[in-house]
Design an enzyme around this catalytic site. Structure first.
Site, mmCIF file in Angstrom:
data_model
loop_
_atom_site.group_PDB
_atom_site.id
_atom_site.type_symbol
_atom_site.label_atom_id
_atom_site.label_comp_id
_atom_site.label_asym_id
_atom_site.label_seq_id
_atom_site.Cartn_x
_atom_site.Cartn_y
_atom_site.Cartn_z
ATOM 1 N N ASP A 136 6.392 -28.824 34.515
ATOM 2 C CA ASP A 136 5.722 -28.661 33.219
ATOM 3 C C ASP A 136 6.460 -29.492 32.174
ATOM 4 O OD1 ASP A 136 4.480 -27.775 30.933
ATOM 5 O OD2 ASP A 136 5.525 -25.842 30.902
ATOM 6 N N ASN A 190 5.473 -29.919 28.886
ATOM 7 C CA ASN A 190 5.292 -29.567 27.468
ATOM 8 C C ASN A 190 5.531 -28.087 27.167
ATOM 9 O OD1 ASN A 190 3.063 -28.507 28.663
ATOM 10 N ND2 ASN A 190 1.583 -29.381 27.247
ATOM 11 N N ASP A 210 4.204 -25.302 28.184
ATOM 12 C CA ASP A 210 3.154 -24.267 28.113
ATOM 13 C C ASP A 210 3.115 -23.404 29.381
ATOM 14 O OD1 ASP A 210 2.042 -25.964 29.956
ATOM 15 O OD2 ASP A 210 0.143 -26.246 28.900
ATOM 16 N N ASP A 269 1.927 -30.249 34.817
ATOM 17 C CA ASP A 269 0.988 -31.242 34.298
ATOM 18 C C ASP A 269 1.321 -32.625 34.860
ATOM 19 O OD1 ASP A 269 3.237 -32.036 32.621
ATOM 20 O OD2 ASP A 269 2.752 -30.264 31.418
ATOM 21 N N ASP A 312 -7.721 -35.286 45.185
ATOM 22 C CA ASP A 312 -8.638 -34.354 45.840
ATOM 23 C C ASP A 312 -10.073 -34.723 45.465
ATOM 24 O OD1 ASP A 312 -9.245 -31.719 47.175
ATOM 25 O OD2 ASP A 312 -7.107 -31.431 46.751
ATOM 26 N N ASP A 338 -12.095 -31.994 50.143
ATOM 27 C CA ASP A 338 -12.100 -30.542 50.225
ATOM 28 C C ASP A 338 -13.249 -30.064 51.120
ATOM 29 O OD1 ASP A 338 -10.991 -27.995 49.049
ATOM 30 O OD2 ASP A 338 -13.076 -27.774 48.423
ATOM 31 N N GLU A 364 -10.463 -32.107 54.839
ATOM 32 C CA GLU A 364 -10.033 -30.742 55.133
ATOM 33 C C GLU A 364 -11.101 -30.139 56.037
ATOM 34 O OE1 GLU A 364 -9.207 -26.332 53.305
ATOM 35 O OE2 GLU A 364 -10.694 -27.635 52.434
ATOM 36 N N HIS A 395 -1.449 -25.270 50.091
ATOM 37 C CA HIS A 395 -1.659 -24.295 49.013
ATOM 38 C C HIS A 395 -2.541 -23.123 49.400
ATOM 39 C CE1 HIS A 395 -5.147 -26.809 49.076
ATOM 40 N NE2 HIS A 395 -5.772 -25.990 48.258
ATOM 41 N N ASP A 396 -3.006 -23.099 50.641
ATOM 42 C CA ASP A 396 -3.830 -21.972 51.099
ATOM 43 C C ASP A 396 -3.100 -21.108 52.122
ATOM 44 O OD1 ASP A 396 -6.077 -22.829 49.588
ATOM 45 O OD2 ASP A 396 -6.684 -24.205 51.187
HETATM 46 C C1 NOJ Z 1 -10.281 -25.461 50.245
HETATM 47 C C2 NOJ Z 1 -9.151 -25.509 49.279
HETATM 48 O O1 NOJ Z 1 -7.998 -25.929 49.954
HETATM 49 C C3 NOJ Z 1 -9.025 -24.133 48.691
HETATM 50 O O2 NOJ Z 1 -7.881 -24.008 47.899
HETATM 51 C C4 NOJ Z 1 -10.278 -23.843 47.910
HETATM 52 O O3 NOJ Z 1 -10.223 -22.526 47.432
HETATM 53 C C5 NOJ Z 1 -11.514 -24.017 48.785
HETATM 54 N N1 NOJ Z 1 -11.480 -25.232 49.538
HETATM 55 C C6 NOJ Z 1 -12.759 -24.041 47.943
HETATM 56 O O4 NOJ Z 1 -12.823 -25.260 47.258
HETATM 57 CA CA CA Z 2 2.205 -28.158 30.791
#
Ligand code: NOJ
Ligand code: CA
Length: 519
Positions: free
Chosen positions: A21, A23, A25, A29, A99, A194, A261, A322-323
């Site tokens: 980050d 700035n 907040d 970013d 993405d 995605d 993905e 991230h999932d």
């Molecule tokens: C896959 C992404 O990796 C995930 O984070 C997202 O929630 C779903 N696609 C829906 O876009």
């Molecule tokens: Ca920020």
């Protein structure tokens, strides 16, 4: 011709909200990322960064609900900040992947606002409307159809605020291919697509058949979703022609790249997304996720994947994103070291997830601070725990922000687990990653060589990487909680216990110990 960057390189995924980050907040970013590029190129030594979405968005799914494909959300900065990021990345030899969210937009995207306004809107057919729902369910739970005041239902494979685009409408395709050109003109090197295979559904929108029994290996899916065969709601065979058109758009620009993905665990069907080398450059290979640290399953994944790969098809491997729950928590700390060794010595492009290189742990987030709507709808499915702020230092908020709060809590272990402390500590995971990345980059056999899975005791994973005329390497990983002794030999180039490096391998492996030897 030398191999393209996306084959020789290592990709590093950044979740922009959580990386740095600039700035105060409390939200990461683009400028924050730019300020940390030296870490990625010089300290760690990766070759490309993939940025999860930073586009204008109501943030219902943290940017995977795009309200404008060709701008930057003010939370993350401006297009100018993006241009600077690309320029600074390129100056350091880092490629930039963004993405590309093709299956759905936000319900606040102007296209949807127009489509949903009235039944005979000019853009009605840009989304999928129906008078009655069929039996499809959303990945995030509940019917995939949302009733709308206009009298019809619209399709959403994810949240109700993520309406699915209708890619059978040529205007949608044209508009979305323009998005690719927009970013390529700005210097973007590649796209992570995605849920790529969701873009084409059955044209008749038929009901999915139900499974007779629930599979025991329904990986990370809610039971309602896992209960049906997803034959009609995604991956209609027409997806292949679409990917070919997409590929032709990319190929008009030099050296561009696409990775889809695609959670497809049937190897034949997975491999089909390479087409004849004219579809995706690669579909993500997620087989290491359900395999855990089980040597039998990892061996089967290597052999399974290699046996279906089409001629010219380039492999890749993913161990976290991230999932998914963090590697260090899912597998354990010593196991995470062994996984680093495996991931970075397998044949194919590895994609790393920010923070896994220091062994960041999953954080249990109290319900009142949870942000992920999936988890708020279905307890247990939340993904916030792997999206906490990057741990740069033992300082306030781990050096992620100078503000008073971060959007998700910082893991309390940041005082011990952070970049600053691990750097220079030969026993740290970060230094192991650095050594592996350095050795990999310098060794043609590791970047481009063939792979052969070797015979070994059941608890050991062993494979050889070789390329004519250069030094071969063998990975030997003891994937068990007991020490073991295997065939000795070879100079140790990298070891999870660093002090063994440079020594001859004597065959002894501690619990979860892995070595990369010159063979
Ligand atoms: C896959 C992404 O990796 C995930 O984070 C997202 O929630 C779903 N696609 C829906 O876009
Ligand atoms: Ca920020």
């Amino acid at each position: 011709m030398s191999a393209p960057w996306w084959q020789t390189g290592v990709i590093y995924q950044i979740y922009p909200r959580s990386f740095a980050d600039s700035n105060g907040d409390g939200i990461g970013d683009l400028r924050g990322i730019t300020l940390r590029l030296d870490y990625l190129s010089d300290v760690l030594g990766v070759d490309a960064i993939w940025l999860s979405p930073f586009y204008p968005s109501p943030q219902d799914d943290f940017g995977y609900d795009v309200a404008d494909y060709i701008d930057v959300d003010p939370i993350y900065g401006t297009l100018r900040d993006f241009d600077q990021l690309v320029e600074q990345a390129h100056r350091r030899g880092l490629k930039v992947i963004v993405d590309y969210v093709i299956n759905h937009t936000s319900d606040r995207h102007p296209w949807f606002l127009e489509s949903s306004r009235v039944k005979d809107s000019r853009r009605r057919d840009w989304y999928v409307w129906r008078d009655q729902p069929n039996n499809w369910v959303s990945v995030f739970g509940g019917s995939a159809w949302e009733p709308h005041p206009s009298g019809q239902f619209y399709l959403h494979s994810f949240l109700a605020s993520q309406p699915d685009l209708n890619w059978r409408n040529p205007e949608v395709e044209a508009a979305m291919l323009d998005v690719l050109r927009f970013w390529m003109e700005r210097g973007v090197d590649g796209f992570r697509i995605d849920v790529a295979h969701f873009a084409m559904k059955d044209p008749l929108l038929r009901d999915n058949p139900m499974k007779s029994t629930l599979p025991s290996d329904a990986y990370k899916l809610n039971s309602e979703y896992a209960a049906m065969e997803h034959v009609y709601d995604k991956a209609h065979p027409d997806i292949h022609a679409l990917f070919r058109r997409l590929r032709r758009t990319l190929d008009r620009y030099p050296d561009r790249f696409s990775v889809g993905e695609i959670h497809e665990y049937n190897w034949q069907q997975w491999a089909a997304f390479y087409g004849q080398g004219d579809e995706l450059h690669m579909p993500f290979n997620f087989a290491l996720l359900p395999a855990g640290i089980d040597p039998v399953r990892i061996r089967a994944a290597i052999i399974g994947m290699e046996s279906v790969l089409p001629a010219g098809g380039w492999p890749n491997w993913v161990a976290g994103n991230h999932d998914e729950p963090r590697i260090a928590s899912r597998l354990g700390k010593p196991q995470a070291q062994a996984m680093a060794m495996i991931l970075l010595s397998l044949r194919g492009t590895p994609t790393l997830y920010y923070g896994d290189e220091i062994g960041m742990e999953q954080l249990e987030i109290p319900p009142e601070r949870q942000k992920d709507q999936w988890g708020r709808r279905k307890p247990g499915f939340g993904r916030d725990g792997c999206r906490t702020p990057m741990q740069w230092s033992p300082a306030h908020h781990a050096g992620f922000t100078t503000g008073s709060q971060s959007w998700l809590p910082v893991h309390p272990d940041h005082t011990a687990c952070n970049v600053e402390l691990q750097r220079g500590d030969a026993h740290s995971l970060l230094e192991l990653y650095r050594r592996l990345l350095r050795v990999r980059k310098a060794a043609p056999a590791l970047t481009m060589g063939s792979i052969e899975v070797l015979d070994s005791p059941p608890e050991v994973l062993s494979f050889r990487r070789s390329l004519g005329g250069s030094i071969s390497f063998e990975t030997r990983a003891n994937l068990s909680a007991e020490a073991t002794v295997i065939e000795p030999g070879g100079r140790i180039a990298v070891a999870t216990s660093g002090e063994r490096e440079g020594q001859q391998f004597d065959g002894y492996l501690e619990a979860w110990e892995a070595v990369l030897v010159e063979a």
